[in-house]
Design a protein around this motif. Structure first.
Motif, PDB file in Angstrom:
ATOM      1  N   VAL A  18      43.349  14.482   5.335  1.00 26.80           N
ATOM      2  CA  VAL A  18      43.814  14.260   3.954  1.00 26.80           C
ATOM      3  C   VAL A  18      43.440  12.853   3.481  1.00 26.80           C
ATOM      4  O   VAL A  18      43.651  11.873   4.192  1.00 26.80           O
ATOM      5  N   HIS A  19      42.923  12.770   2.251  1.00 27.21           N
ATOM      6  CA  HIS A  19      42.724  11.466   1.601  1.00 27.21           C
ATOM      7  C   HIS A  19      43.783  11.322   0.515  1.00 27.21           C
ATOM      8  O   HIS A  19      43.880  12.171  -0.375  1.00 27.21           O
ATOM      9  N   LEU A  20      44.543  10.243   0.593  1.00 29.50           N
ATOM     10  CA  LEU A  20      45.621  10.053  -0.393  1.00 29.50           C
ATOM     11  C   LEU A  20      45.354   8.899  -1.358  1.00 29.50           C
ATOM     12  O   LEU A  20      46.031   8.783  -2.365  1.00 29.50           O
ATOM     13  N   ARG A  21      44.381   8.037  -1.008  1.00 29.70           N
ATOM     14  CA  ARG A  21      44.098   6.845  -1.832  1.00 29.70           C
ATOM     15  C   ARG A  21      45.333   5.935  -1.919  1.00 29.70           C
ATOM     16  O   ARG A  21      46.204   5.991  -1.085  1.00 29.70           O
ATOM     17  N   GLU A  22      45.399   5.175  -3.041  1.00 26.66           N
ATOM     18  CA  GLU A  22      46.480   4.180  -3.183  1.00 26.66           C
ATOM     19  C   GLU A  22      47.061   4.223  -4.595  1.00 26.66           C
ATOM     20  O   GLU A  22      46.594   4.946  -5.449  1.00 26.66           O
ATOM     21  N   LYS A  23      48.084   3.429  -4.786  1.00 36.38           N
ATOM     22  CA  LYS A  23      48.685   3.166  -6.104  1.00 36.38           C
ATOM     23  C   LYS A  23      48.945   4.448  -6.898  1.00 36.38           C
ATOM     24  O   LYS A  23      49.563   5.373  -6.398  1.00 36.38           O
ATOM     25  N   ASN A  24      48.454   4.505  -8.146  1.00 34.72           N
ATOM     26  CA  ASN A  24      48.804   5.632  -9.014  1.00 34.72           C
ATOM     27  C   ASN A  24      48.274   6.961  -8.494  1.00 34.72           C
ATOM     28  O   ASN A  24      48.911   7.993  -8.666  1.00 34.72           O
ATOM     29  N   ILE A  25      47.109   6.943  -7.881  1.00 31.90           N
ATOM     30  CA  ILE A  25      46.579   8.214  -7.359  1.00 31.90           C
ATOM     31  C   ILE A  25      47.481   8.692  -6.229  1.00 31.90           C
ATOM     32  O   ILE A  25      47.935   9.841  -6.216  1.00 31.90           O
ATOM     33  N   THR A  34      52.752  17.145   0.416  1.00 37.49           N
ATOM     34  CA  THR A  34      54.047  17.215   1.120  1.00 37.49           C
ATOM     35  C   THR A  34      54.827  18.488   0.789  1.00 37.49           C
ATOM     36  O   THR A  34      55.715  18.869   1.539  1.00 37.49           O
ATOM     37  N   SER A  35      54.498  19.145  -0.311  1.00 36.52           N
ATOM     38  CA  SER A  35      55.259  20.367  -0.601  1.00 36.52           C
ATOM     39  C   SER A  35      54.792  21.540   0.253  1.00 36.52           C
ATOM     40  O   SER A  35      55.553  22.479   0.463  1.00 36.52           O
ATOM     41  N   PHE A  36      53.573  21.515   0.756  1.00 35.87           N
ATOM     42  CA  PHE A  36      53.093  22.635   1.576  1.00 35.87           C
ATOM     43  C   PHE A  36      53.015  22.289   3.057  1.00 35.87           C
ATOM     44  O   PHE A  36      53.082  23.166   3.911  1.00 35.87           O
ATOM     45  N   TYR A  37      52.783  21.012   3.352  1.00 38.39           N
ATOM     46  CA  TYR A  37      52.453  20.618   4.719  1.00 38.39           C
ATOM     47  C   TYR A  37      53.528  19.688   5.286  1.00 38.39           C
ATOM     48  O   TYR A  37      54.078  18.856   4.564  1.00 38.39           O
ATOM     49  N   GLN A  38      53.779  19.821   6.595  1.00 37.77           N
ATOM     50  CA  GLN A  38      54.828  19.016   7.223  1.00 37.77           C
ATOM     51  C   GLN A  38      54.284  17.701   7.776  1.00 37.77           C
ATOM     52  O   GLN A  38      54.966  16.695   7.799  1.00 37.77           O
ATOM     53  N   ARG A  39      53.056  17.771   8.281  1.00 42.91           N
ATOM     54  CA  ARG A  39      52.401  16.543   8.766  1.00 42.91           C
ATOM     55  C   ARG A  39      51.003  16.499   8.174  1.00 42.91           C
ATOM     56  O   ARG A  39      50.441  17.551   7.853  1.00 42.91           O
ATOM     57  N   ALA A  40      50.471  15.293   8.076  1.00 40.09           N
ATOM     58  CA  ALA A  40      49.080  15.195   7.617  1.00 40.09           C
ATOM     59  C   ALA A  40      48.411  14.011   8.292  1.00 40.09           C
ATOM     60  O   ALA A  40      49.010  12.933   8.415  1.00 40.09           O
ATOM     61  N   ILE A  41      47.194  14.241   8.721  1.00 42.93           N
ATOM     62  CA  ILE A  41      46.367  13.135   9.213  1.00 42.93           C
ATOM     63  C   ILE A  41      45.810  12.414   7.993  1.00 42.93           C
ATOM     64  O   ILE A  41      45.153  13.028   7.139  1.00 42.93           O
ATOM     65  N   ILE A  42      46.119  11.127   7.917  1.00 39.66           N
ATOM     66  CA  ILE A  42      45.757  10.343   6.727  1.00 39.66           C
ATOM     67  C   ILE A  42      44.459   9.577   6.983  1.00 39.66           C
ATOM     68  O   ILE A  42      44.372   8.764   7.913  1.00 39.66           O
ATOM     69  N   MET A  43      43.492   9.816   6.125  1.00 38.58           N
ATOM     70  CA  MET A  43      42.206   9.147   6.289  1.00 38.58           C
ATOM     71  C   MET A  43      42.317   7.663   5.908  1.00 38.58           C
ATOM     72  O   MET A  43      43.029   7.309   4.960  1.00 38.58           O
ATOM     73  N   PRO A  44      41.597   6.829   6.656  1.00 36.18           N
ATOM     74  CA  PRO A  44      41.744   5.379   6.473  1.00 36.18           C
ATOM     75  C   PRO A  44      40.699   4.754   5.554  1.00 36.18           C
ATOM     76  O   PRO A  44      40.617   3.528   5.462  1.00 36.18           O
ATOM     77  N   ASN A  45      39.883   5.584   4.859  1.00 39.83           N
ATOM     78  CA  ASN A  45      38.760   5.009   4.101  1.00 39.83           C
ATOM     79  C   ASN A  45      39.169   4.547   2.706  1.00 39.83           C
ATOM     80  O   ASN A  45      38.627   4.979   1.693  1.00 39.83           O
ATOM     81  N   LEU A  46      40.157   3.651   2.674  1.00 44.05           N
ATOM     82  CA  LEU A  46      40.518   3.016   1.410  1.00 44.05           C
ATOM     83  C   LEU A  46      39.421   2.012   1.043  1.00 44.05           C
ATOM     84  O   LEU A  46      38.573   1.679   1.885  1.00 44.05           O
ATOM     85  N   CYS A  47      39.464   1.503  -0.203  1.00 46.76           N
ATOM     86  CA  CYS A  47      38.451   0.499  -0.584  1.00 46.76           C
ATOM     87  C   CYS A  47      38.463  -0.623   0.443  1.00 46.76           C
ATOM     88  O   CYS A  47      37.419  -1.136   0.858  1.00 46.76           O
ATOM     89  N   ASN A  48      39.682  -0.987   0.842  1.00 44.97           N
ATOM     90  CA  ASN A  48      39.834  -1.940   1.937  1.00 44.97           C
ATOM     91  C   ASN A  48      40.358  -1.116   3.129  1.00 44.97           C
ATOM     92  O   ASN A  48      41.549  -0.837   3.214  1.00 44.97           O
TER      93      ASN A  48
END
Ligand code: DOR
Ligand code: ZN
Length: 349
Positions: A18-25, A34-48
């Motif tokens: 999963v990519h969640l990005r930051e701030k408003n996104i 979060t409404s469908f899934y209990q856990r998620a692997i969060i991708m680390p490819n933020l701008c920083n």
């Protein structure tokens, strides 16, 4: 798993990519996951990118604060591997659960991958530690040499990089992420190894490159690895329909603003969080493979990661539902995968 003609109740699924990005996104997209899934692997490819424990803890807290519809949601954080990552950081991060896995982006393979790996041999010392401590390696598997055709990048990666790497580190746990080709399916199946698994996205199951390129180019279908020929799409569909436990759910939901997708250099990524689970069940039903749906969504992933199965359940009902058409964030819009389409299934939350 109780299956009837009209509804299916399964163990609550996890999304292993999963990519969640930051701030408003982040604040807007998180509640879909979060409404469908209990856990998620969060991708680390933020701008920083997330390259150390401190950043990971900070980002994890932001994620938990941003969501408000699943108190039990667990973000599983990943460390963006660079040629400067310290083995100690990985070891400490993994032992304290600040990191669930390390993510390998070949440099310039995709969004925010510039700081990724130029030469895999430069991180062999990290891989040695990861193998020793049992920390999974998540791989964006594409060669990036400019001479390699974009449609061949995944297959070349298996021959040039993945296979030698697995020979050197046979006990390193590897997830080949968002696979797109018959060669990748065959490689995973033939390896038949508890140390190798692959995730498959809803869009690679539903689409092939003709869907993206015939009768007008469809920027919303542009993602990386790029959609391939139909024979590859069929191989992916057969892989999930076979019930092979080495394949599991990883949606690669990757939000980008419309203005960045519909552009002279449009971004790669498909935001599928609102429709991913319904898209998966649509394909399982088409493949007459609903008996393997729960395993793919909720069992194969946790078993590979050595995590318990979720205790909660979710019910999918065979009742038409429409995918949300667009999501507004201030003046910007994100258009989800299958926007506005009517699917045969709905979710009973
Ligand atoms: O299509 C993609 N989008 N593929 C990736 O590997 C990265 C992702 C993103 O971050 O936008
Ligand atoms: Zn991704």
């Amino acid at each position: 798993m109780p299956i009837s003609f009209k509804k299916i109740t399964i163990i609550k699924p996890d999304d292993w990519h999963v990519h969640l990005r930051e701030k408003n996104i982040l604040k807007t997209v998180i509640n879909y996951t979060t409404s469908f899934y209990q856990r998620a692997i969060i991708m680390p490819n933020l701008c920083n990118p997330i390259v150390n424990c401190k950043q990971s803890i900070y980002y994890r807290n932001k994620i938990l604060k941003a969501q408000n519809n699943n108190k039990k949601f667990q973000p599983l954080m990943t460390c963006y591997l660079t040629e400067f990552t310290s083995p100690k950081e990985l070891e400490v991060g993994f032992s304290k659960n600040f990191f669930t896995a390390g993510k390998l982006y070949p440099s310039y393979s995709t969004t925010n991958s510039e700081k990724g790996i130029k030469n895999i041999k430069n991180i062999y010392s990290l891989l040695e530690i990861m193998e020793k401590i049992g920390m999974p390696l998540l791989i964006h598997g594409e060669e990036t040499e400019s001479t390699i055709d974009i449609f061949d990048r995944e297959t070349k990666f298996i021959d040039n990089t993945l296979d030698p790497l697995r020979n050197t580190f046979p006990y390193l746990k590897i997830v080949l992420e968002h696979i797109t080709t018959k060669e990748s399916v065959d490689y995973v199946v033939d390896s038949n190894s508890p140390y190798l698994a692959a995730t498959i996205t809803p869009h690679h199951l539903m689409l092939n490159r003709n869907d993206m390129l015939v009768n007008g180019i469809k920027p919303y279908f542009y993602c990386l690895p790029i959609l391939k020929r139909k024979i590859h799409q069929i191989a992916l569909r057969n892989a999930i329909a076979s019930g092979n436990k080495s394949f599991f759910l990883g949606s690669d939901t990757a939000p980008h603003y419309d203005k960045n997708k519909i552009n002279t250099t449009g971004c790669a990524g498909i935001f599928n969080a609102p429709s991913s689970l319904l898209a998966y069940i649509t394909v399982f039903e088409e493949m007459n493979a609903l008996k393997y749906f729960q395993a793919f969504c909720s069992e194969n992933g946790p078993k590979f990661y050595n995590m318990p199965l979720n205790k909660e359940k979710i019910t999918l009902v065979r009742k038409p539902s429409q995918v949300i058409k667009r999501i507004k964030i201030g003046k910007n819009i994100i258009t989800p995968f299958l926007a506005g389409q009517i699917l045969n299934w709905s979710i009973n939350i």
